[in-house]
Scaffold this motif. Structure first.
Motif, PDB file in Angstrom:
ATOM      1  N   ASP A  83       0.837  -1.193   0.000  1.00 37.58           N
ATOM      2  CA  ASP A  83       0.000   0.000   0.000  1.00 37.58           C
ATOM      3  C   ASP A  83       0.880   1.254   0.000  1.00 37.58           C
ATOM      4  O   ASP A  83       1.571   1.542   0.976  1.00 37.58           O
ATOM      5  CB  ASP A  83      -0.913  -0.020   1.234  1.00 37.58           C
ATOM      6  CG  ASP A  83      -1.766   1.229   1.317  1.00 37.58           C
ATOM      7  OD1 ASP A  83      -2.126   1.765   0.245  1.00 37.58           O
ATOM      8  OD2 ASP A  83      -2.053   1.678   2.440  1.00 37.58           O
ATOM      9  N   ALA A 100      -3.770   1.780   5.504  1.00 36.88           N
ATOM     10  CA  ALA A 100      -3.228   0.411   5.441  1.00 36.88           C
ATOM     11  C   ALA A 100      -3.960  -0.510   6.425  1.00 36.88           C
ATOM     12  O   ALA A 100      -4.195  -1.686   6.129  1.00 36.88           O
ATOM     13  CB  ALA A 100      -1.735   0.428   5.757  1.00 36.88           C
ATOM     14  N   GLU A 101      -4.335   0.029   7.575  1.00 35.09           N
ATOM     15  CA  GLU A 101      -5.062  -0.798   8.553  1.00 35.09           C
ATOM     16  C   GLU A 101      -6.503  -1.045   8.098  1.00 35.09           C
ATOM     17  O   GLU A 101      -7.058  -2.126   8.336  1.00 35.09           O
ATOM     18  CB  GLU A 101      -5.029  -0.131   9.930  1.00 35.09           C
ATOM     19  CG  GLU A 101      -3.646  -0.189  10.560  1.00 35.09           C
ATOM     20  CD  GLU A 101      -3.678   0.108  12.047  1.00 35.09           C
ATOM     21  OE1 GLU A 101      -3.420  -0.797  12.848  1.00 35.09           O
ATOM     22  OE2 GLU A 101      -3.961   1.268  12.409  1.00 35.09           O
ATOM     23  N   GLN A 104      -6.206  -3.788   5.586  1.00 30.55           N
ATOM     24  CA  GLN A 104      -5.928  -5.067   6.249  1.00 30.55           C
ATOM     25  C   GLN A 104      -7.201  -5.634   6.874  1.00 30.55           C
ATOM     26  O   GLN A 104      -7.445  -6.842   6.815  1.00 30.55           O
ATOM     27  CB  GLN A 104      -4.835  -4.876   7.308  1.00 30.55           C
ATOM     28  CG  GLN A 104      -4.427  -6.160   8.009  1.00 30.55           C
ATOM     29  CD  GLN A 104      -3.687  -7.136   7.101  1.00 30.55           C
ATOM     30  OE1 GLN A 104      -2.512  -6.992   6.856  1.00 30.55           O
ATOM     31  NE2 GLN A 104      -4.383  -8.156   6.589  1.00 30.55           N
ATOM     32  N   VAL A 112      -0.682  -7.113   4.156  1.00 33.49           N
ATOM     33  CA  VAL A 112      -0.519  -5.701   3.779  1.00 33.49           C
ATOM     34  C   VAL A 112       0.822  -5.172   4.279  1.00 33.49           C
ATOM     35  O   VAL A 112       1.185  -5.369   5.445  1.00 33.49           O
ATOM     36  CB  VAL A 112      -1.672  -4.853   4.372  1.00 33.49           C
ATOM     37  CG1 VAL A 112      -1.483  -3.378   4.013  1.00 33.49           C
ATOM     38  CG2 VAL A 112      -3.033  -5.361   3.887  1.00 33.49           C
ATOM     39  N   LYS A 114       2.879  -1.510   4.193  1.00 34.19           N
ATOM     40  CA  LYS A 114       2.875  -0.075   3.846  1.00 34.19           C
ATOM     41  C   LYS A 114       4.289   0.363   3.535  1.00 34.19           C
ATOM     42  O   LYS A 114       5.230   0.046   4.265  1.00 34.19           O
ATOM     43  CB  LYS A 114       2.363   0.741   5.045  1.00 34.19           C
ATOM     44  CG  LYS A 114       2.168   2.218   4.737  1.00 34.19           C
ATOM     45  CD  LYS A 114       0.768   2.481   4.302  1.00 34.19           C
ATOM     46  CE  LYS A 114       0.585   3.789   3.586  1.00 34.19           C
ATOM     47  NZ  LYS A 114      -0.817   3.976   3.171  1.00 34.19           N
ATOM     48  N   ASN A 117       4.847   5.640   0.652  1.00 32.87           N
ATOM     49  CA  ASN A 117       3.763   6.625   0.507  1.00 32.87           C
ATOM     50  C   ASN A 117       4.226   8.056   0.733  1.00 32.87           C
ATOM     51  O   ASN A 117       3.514   8.991   0.413  1.00 32.87           O
ATOM     52  CB  ASN A 117       2.619   6.296   1.484  1.00 32.87           C
ATOM     53  CG  ASN A 117       3.041   6.493   2.929  1.00 32.87           C
ATOM     54  OD1 ASN A 117       3.964   5.824   3.389  1.00 32.87           O
ATOM     55  ND2 ASN A 117       2.407   7.390   3.631  1.00 32.87           N
ATOM     56  N   GLY A 139       4.245  -3.647   8.565  1.00 34.78           N
ATOM     57  CA  GLY A 139       3.290  -4.710   8.225  1.00 34.78           C
ATOM     58  C   GLY A 139       3.301  -5.761   9.317  1.00 34.78           C
ATOM     59  O   GLY A 139       4.234  -5.822  10.134  1.00 34.78           O
ATOM     60  N   LEU A 166       1.737  -3.110  11.470  1.00 35.97           N
ATOM     61  CA  LEU A 166       1.005  -2.198  10.586  1.00 35.97           C
ATOM     62  C   LEU A 166       0.486  -0.944  11.305  1.00 35.97           C
ATOM     63  O   LEU A 166       0.146   0.040  10.647  1.00 35.97           O
ATOM     64  CB  LEU A 166      -0.157  -2.951   9.909  1.00 35.97           C
ATOM     65  CG  LEU A 166      -0.636  -2.381   8.580  1.00 35.97           C
ATOM     66  CD1 LEU A 166       0.489  -2.270   7.569  1.00 35.97           C
ATOM     67  CD2 LEU A 166      -1.769  -3.229   8.021  1.00 35.97           C
ATOM     68  N   ALA A 169       1.897   2.270  10.225  1.00 35.66           N
ATOM     69  CA  ALA A 169       1.465   2.973   9.011  1.00 35.66           C
ATOM     70  C   ALA A 169       0.962   4.371   9.367  1.00 35.66           C
ATOM     71  O   ALA A 169       1.034   5.290   8.561  1.00 35.66           O
ATOM     72  CB  ALA A 169       0.375   2.184   8.297  1.00 35.66           C
ATOM     73  N   GLU A 173       1.731   7.632   7.258  1.00 36.13           N
ATOM     74  CA  GLU A 173       0.675   8.401   6.586  1.00 36.13           C
ATOM     75  C   GLU A 173       0.607   9.829   7.142  1.00 36.13           C
ATOM     76  O   GLU A 173       0.170  10.746   6.455  1.00 36.13           O
ATOM     77  CB  GLU A 173      -0.667   7.664   6.702  1.00 36.13           C
ATOM     78  CG  GLU A 173      -0.649   6.341   5.935  1.00 36.13           C
ATOM     79  CD  GLU A 173      -1.965   5.560   5.970  1.00 36.13           C
ATOM     80  OE1 GLU A 173      -3.027   6.167   6.214  1.00 36.13           O
ATOM     81  OE2 GLU A 173      -1.919   4.329   5.748  1.00 36.13           O
TER      82      GLU A 173
END
Ligand SMILES: NC(=O)c1ccc[n+]([C@@H]2O[C@H](COP(=O)([O-])OP(=O)(O)OC[C@H]3O[C@@H](n4cnc5c(N)ncnc54)[C@H](OP(=O)(O)O)[C@@H]3O)[C@@H](O)[C@H]2O)c1
Length: 199
Positions: A83, A100-101, A104, A112, A114, A117, A139, A166, A169, A173
């Protein structure tokens, strides 16, 4: 490796062409992918669902909000799902649950990971232009992260930092407002983040 890339824009396009150059069997899926044959020589073009069906691995390079919707009804079991996406709203709003969560949770059997990004699209696949830059991954599946780390190394990334499960993430983000501020003051996307360790 058969890889389905979701998104035929800046990120999806660059990633798909890099994967193809590395010898992978790539299919790009997006609403208008089939109209973009000139930009994707030797790469399969289809819908998002067709690209998902093609992939032993899947790369999500759709806008975050759109990917949540586009992937919801899809069947994604075993594949590694990389992702790369961000919510558009992450630019100026807090993130409730990291994308990402959410993905998932939608696809509990998918693995998944991440990554990338917070890297400018053109530098994701040409990290040699920003020597010393770092890329993070997160992940829940250690083996999947190892494989994605190897893929990133095949792109040319040298400093691959595994942040953990994860839930990390969120940190990735939440880098988007910083990235946007840097792009503004530096006058464009030709930069990346690095981590300097104490010697
Ligand atoms: N650009 C960057 O430097 C960069 C860096 C890091 C992360 N990202 C993230 O990567 C993702 C893609 O960014 P991008 O710059 O490649 O965007 P982009 O160039 O605008 O491309 C977006 C892609 O998503 C598809 N799409 C748009 N709306 C959709 C919808 N409602 N349903 C299904 N597909 C839809 C488009 O399909 P069609 O063209 O076929 O209509 C297009 O292929 C975003 O999540 C972004 O935050 C971007």
């Amino acid at each position: 490796m058969r890889i389905g890339v979701l998104g035929s824009g800046e990120v999806g396009g660059g990633i798909a062409r890099k994967l193809k150059a590395l010898g992978h069997d790539v299919m790009v899926g997006s609403p208008h992918a089939k109209d973009k044959a000139d930009a994707f020589a030797g790469i399969g073009l289809g819908t998002v669902d067709e690209a998902i069906a093609h992939g032993e691995w899947i790369v999500n390079a759709l806008p975050g909000e759109a990917s949540e919707k586009a992937l919801k009804a899809a069947k994604i079991d075993k594949p590694i799902l990389i992702d790369i996406a961000n919510y558009d709203s992450a630019v100026d709003q807090p993130i409730k649950t990291p994308l990402a969560e959410v993905l998932q949770k939608q696809h509990p059997k998918a693995r998944v990971v991440k990554t990338l990004n917070f890297v400018s699209a053109h530098l994701m696949v040409e990290p040699g232009k920003v020597k010393g830059a770092a890329v993070f991954i997160a992940g829940n599946d250690a083996a999947a992260k190892k494989q994605v780390g190897e893929l990133l190394k095949s792109f040319g990334w040298e400093d691959v930092i595994d942040l953990g499960d994860l839930s990390n993430a969120r940190a990735m983000e939440q880098l988007i407002p910083l990235w946007m501020s840097l792009e503004k003051v530096l006058g464009g996307p030709g930069f990346a983040l690095g981590v300097v360790r104490e010697k």
